[in-house]
Design an enzyme around this catalytic site. Structure first.
Site, PDB file in Angstrom:
ATOM      1  N   ASN A   7       0.869  -1.179   0.000  1.00  0.00           N
ATOM      2  CA  ASN A   7       0.000   0.000   0.000  1.00  0.00           C
ATOM      3  C   ASN A   7       0.907   1.231   0.000  1.00  0.00           C
ATOM      4  O   ASN A   7       1.515   1.561   1.012  1.00  0.00           O
ATOM      5  CB  ASN A   7      -0.881  -0.038   1.258  1.00  0.00           C
ATOM      6  CG  ASN A   7      -1.882   1.095   1.303  1.00  0.00           C
ATOM      7  OD1 ASN A   7      -1.871   1.987   0.442  1.00  0.00           O
ATOM      8  ND2 ASN A   7      -2.740   1.076   2.297  1.00  0.00           N
ATOM      9  N   ARG A  91      -2.750  -2.032  -3.439  1.00  0.00           N
ATOM     10  CA  ARG A  91      -3.922  -1.171  -3.305  1.00  0.00           C
ATOM     11  C   ARG A  91      -3.726  -0.004  -4.269  1.00  0.00           C
ATOM     12  O   ARG A  91      -2.739   0.723  -4.173  1.00  0.00           O
ATOM     13  CB  ARG A  91      -4.013  -0.653  -1.878  1.00  0.00           C
ATOM     14  CG  ARG A  91      -5.177   0.255  -1.668  1.00  0.00           C
ATOM     15  CD  ARG A  91      -5.184   0.785  -0.258  1.00  0.00           C
ATOM     16  NE  ARG A  91      -6.382   1.560  -0.028  1.00  0.00           N
ATOM     17  CZ  ARG A  91      -6.685   2.090   1.134  1.00  0.00           C
ATOM     18  NH1 ARG A  91      -5.898   1.922   2.175  1.00  0.00           N
ATOM     19  NH2 ARG A  91      -7.777   2.790   1.266  1.00  0.00           N
ATOM     20  N   ARG A 241     -12.186  16.364   7.054  1.00  0.00           N
ATOM     21  CA  ARG A 241     -12.978  16.644   5.839  1.00  0.00           C
ATOM     22  C   ARG A 241     -14.424  16.954   6.206  1.00  0.00           C
ATOM     23  O   ARG A 241     -14.984  16.324   7.100  1.00  0.00           O
ATOM     24  CB  ARG A 241     -12.962  15.439   4.890  1.00  0.00           C
ATOM     25  CG  ARG A 241     -11.614  15.129   4.314  1.00  0.00           C
ATOM     26  CD  ARG A 241     -11.719  13.997   3.280  1.00  0.00           C
ATOM     27  NE  ARG A 241     -10.445  13.332   3.159  1.00  0.00           N
ATOM     28  CZ  ARG A 241     -10.271  12.009   3.192  1.00  0.00           C
ATOM     29  NH1 ARG A 241     -11.309  11.204   3.298  1.00  0.00           N
ATOM     30  NH2 ARG A 241      -9.070  11.500   3.092  1.00  0.00           N
ATOM     31  N   ARG A 285     -10.249  10.623  20.393  1.00  0.00           N
ATOM     32  CA  ARG A 285      -9.891  10.488  21.813  1.00  0.00           C
ATOM     33  C   ARG A 285      -9.770  11.878  22.440  1.00  0.00           C
ATOM     34  O   ARG A 285     -10.265  12.137  23.534  1.00  0.00           O
ATOM     35  CB  ARG A 285      -8.576   9.721  21.960  1.00  0.00           C
ATOM     36  CG  ARG A 285      -8.745   8.247  21.665  1.00  0.00           C
ATOM     37  CD  ARG A 285      -7.449   7.580  21.348  1.00  0.00           C
ATOM     38  NE  ARG A 285      -6.952   7.991  20.041  1.00  0.00           N
ATOM     39  CZ  ARG A 285      -6.052   7.341  19.342  1.00  0.00           C
ATOM     40  NH1 ARG A 285      -5.516   6.245  19.822  1.00  0.00           N
ATOM     41  NH2 ARG A 285      -5.669   7.778  18.160  1.00  0.00           N
ATOM     42  N   GLY A 333     -14.891   3.332  14.697  1.00  0.00           N
ATOM     43  CA  GLY A 333     -15.945   2.312  14.727  1.00  0.00           C
ATOM     44  C   GLY A 333     -15.586   1.115  15.590  1.00  0.00           C
ATOM     45  O   GLY A 333     -16.439   0.549  16.281  1.00  0.00           O
TER      46      GLY A 333
HETATM   47  P1  ADP Z   1      -7.404   6.234   8.915  1.00  0.00           P
HETATM   48  O1  ADP Z   1      -7.043   4.828   8.460  1.00  0.00           O
HETATM   49  O2  ADP Z   1      -8.570   6.827   8.191  1.00  0.00           O
HETATM   50  O3  ADP Z   1      -6.255   7.164   9.061  1.00  0.00           O
HETATM   51  P2  ADP Z   1      -8.143   4.883  11.384  1.00  0.00           P
HETATM   52  O4  ADP Z   1      -9.172   3.959  10.909  1.00  0.00           O
HETATM   53  O5  ADP Z   1      -6.818   4.346  11.806  1.00  0.00           O
HETATM   54  O6  ADP Z   1      -7.952   6.101  10.404  1.00  0.00           O
HETATM   55  O7  ADP Z   1      -8.775   5.687  12.636  1.00  0.00           O
HETATM   56  C1  ADP Z   1      -8.015   6.620  13.319  1.00  0.00           C
HETATM   57  C2  ADP Z   1      -8.901   7.312  14.328  1.00  0.00           C
HETATM   58  O8  ADP Z   1      -9.441   6.343  15.236  1.00  0.00           O
HETATM   59  C3  ADP Z   1      -8.124   8.256  15.231  1.00  0.00           C
HETATM   60  O9  ADP Z   1      -8.047   9.519  14.672  1.00  0.00           O
HETATM   61  C4  ADP Z   1      -8.945   8.254  16.471  1.00  0.00           C
HETATM   62  O10 ADP Z   1      -9.826   9.372  16.399  1.00  0.00           O
HETATM   63  C5  ADP Z   1      -9.768   6.995  16.440  1.00  0.00           C
HETATM   64  N1  ADP Z   1      -9.495   6.142  17.592  1.00  0.00           N
HETATM   65  C6  ADP Z   1      -8.523   5.238  17.762  1.00  0.00           C
HETATM   66  N2  ADP Z   1      -8.607   4.654  18.973  1.00  0.00           N
HETATM   67  C7  ADP Z   1      -9.669   5.202  19.596  1.00  0.00           C
HETATM   68  C8  ADP Z   1     -10.301   5.038  20.886  1.00  0.00           C
HETATM   69  N3  ADP Z   1      -9.838   4.174  21.771  1.00  0.00           N
HETATM   70  N4  ADP Z   1     -11.382   5.790  21.158  1.00  0.00           N
HETATM   71  C9  ADP Z   1     -11.854   6.662  20.264  1.00  0.00           C
HETATM   72  N5  ADP Z   1     -11.310   6.868  19.051  1.00  0.00           N
HETATM   73  C10 ADP Z   1     -10.241   6.157  18.720  1.00  0.00           C
END
Ligand code: ADP
Length: 396
Positions: A7, A91, A241, A285, A333
């Site tokens: 990726n 990817r 975004r 967080r 999620g």
């Molecule tokens: P991407 O792949 O789009 O960069 P991710 O799917 O890795 O993002 O998600 C990252 C986000 O997940 C972080 O910015 C954070 O806001 C959220 N995150 C990670 N761990 C937690 C947690 N324990 N509680 C709430 N949010 C979290």
């Protein structure tokens, strides 16, 4: 059989070597700061110490060479030589309207990736560099392109058509594409199995909530609609975004602030979303902590985020005339129980009932709805690398 998944970003390269006999990750790693001073490779292999190499990586070709060295290293490596790698899955962001199914790379495929540079200006050039670097490092080993738009390309015309003059569709393939395709493909397929739904008719909504967020509706794993559009800017509110806005907002800011369209698009991509609303952070967080301390804008940002997800779920239930299962995936999620609970609080009309104890869980595949719930709701961690490896195996 081992498959290498690549990726590539503009200055980074993530990889995983997956043993497809048991779908286990044999080794994985990250090359950072490619083409920038201070480049570094971090390699992690099953049952071995982490291996860090700090060496200049002027191009993706050097990065791939270093990945090959790490994979074959006497102490940290996991293979004797590159002939153990049966194929490489990449990817790739965009193939315009030319391809939706994954495909073995040849000269035509590379030409299409190049022709789509303006649809994916940051990703497509890096993806092509990654493919060419693998061709050089492993001549004869097949490379497979798995499109991030592949899942969304299957949505019907009524879902992908923008209500703008048709000539733009004809001239420029200007339509909705959808992104996070490998994640939606993987999660929707796994939900059908995990929730025990009809593999042909199961109606599933996947909420991929991370830094970038998108949501999809699918029947039997086939996309009915998905929230991102021509670019990943459309749809849900995200970390930075805006998601959906009235296009007149762009003109208004241009006129009032003396900016051009490109500057405002940059603001909508990088300075908006929950970061823009809260002024605190794009990280959930930080936002959760700020909201708990009474920061009103952080609270509003989280409410706007959750409300948009709930609205899209409603729209997708209408699009499918029902829903059997709703899954939460990606960073927010999978980890943020409050966001899941707040979204589900809007879904009483669907007969959704959440089990708070089950929802008090992070990062693992778990049903979070009660046995009485009319719709099954679950956490289903995404695995884009495995989705790419499965597609690659299917083709080779
Ligand atoms: P991407 O792949 O789009 O960069 P991710 O799917 O890795 O993002 O998600 C990252 C986000 O997940 C972080 O910015 C954070 O806001 C959220 N995150 C990670 N761990 C937690 C947690 N324990 N509680 C709430 N949010 C979290």
């Amino acid at each position: 059989m081992k498959i290498l998944v690549i990726n590539c970003g503009s200055s980074s390269l993530k990889y995983q070597l997956i043993d497809m006999d048991n779908e286990s990750v044999v080794a994985k790693g990250l090359c950072e700061r490619i083409g920038i001073e201070g480049s570094k490779l971090t390699h992690k292999a099953d049952g071995k110490e982490d291996y860090v190499v700090e060496r200049e990586m002027p191009t993706h070709v050097t990065a791939i060479e270093m990945v090959m060295e790490a994979l074959q290293d006497a102490k940290y490596g996991v293979i004797k030589d590159t002939s153990e790698i049966a194929a490489v899955g990449h990817r790739v962001l965009h193939a315009g309207t030319v391809y939706s199914d994954s495909i073995i790379v040849n000269e035509d495929v590379k030409r299409v990736i190049k022709e789509c540079f303006d649809l994916g200006p940051l990703h497509n050039p890096a993806n092509l560099m990654g493919i060419e670097a693998c061709e050089k490092a492993m001549p004869g080993t097949p490379n497979v392109a798995v499109w991030d738009t592949g899942f969304g390309m299957k949505m019907p015309e009524k879902a992908y058509t923008y209500a703008i003059p048709h000539e733009y569709m004809e001239k420029y393939s200007l339509r909705r594409y959808g992104f996070h395709g490998t994640s939606h493909l993987y999660v929707s397929g796994e939900v059908l199995k995990f929730a025990g739904l009809d593999p042909e008719k199961g109606k599933v909504i996947v909420c991929h909530l991370g830094n970038g967020s998108s949501i999809s509706a699918s029947i039997g794993g086939k996309c009915v609609d998905t929230s991102m559009g021509l670019t990943p800017l459309e749809g849900l509110v995200m970390g930075t975004r805006s998601g959906d806005v009235d296009p007149a907002v762009v003109q208004f800011i241009c006129n009032k602030e003396g900016k051009d369209v490109n500057e405002v698009l940059n603001i909508l991509n990088k300075k908006s979303g929950v970061l823009g609303i809260s002024g605190v952070s794009s990280d959930f967080r930080d936002l959760g902590a700020a909201a708990e301390e009474g920061n009103e804008r952080a609270k509003v940002a989280l409410e706007v985020f959750v409300y948009r997800v709930a609205k899209y779920i409603g729209a997708y239930v209408a699009a499918m005339n029902g829903v059997d299962a709703i899954a939460f995936t990606a960073g927010v999620g999978e980890n943020d129980m409050k966001t899941r609970k707040d979204v589900c609080a809007y879904l009483g009309y669907l007969g959704v009932e959440i089990d708070d104890e089950a929802n008090n869980c992070r990062g693992k595949r778990q049903m979070i709805s009660t046995p009485n719930s009319k719709v099954k709701v679950m956490i289903l961690p995404t695995n884009e690398e495995l989705a790419i490896a499965r597609e690659t195996l299917r083709l080779v």
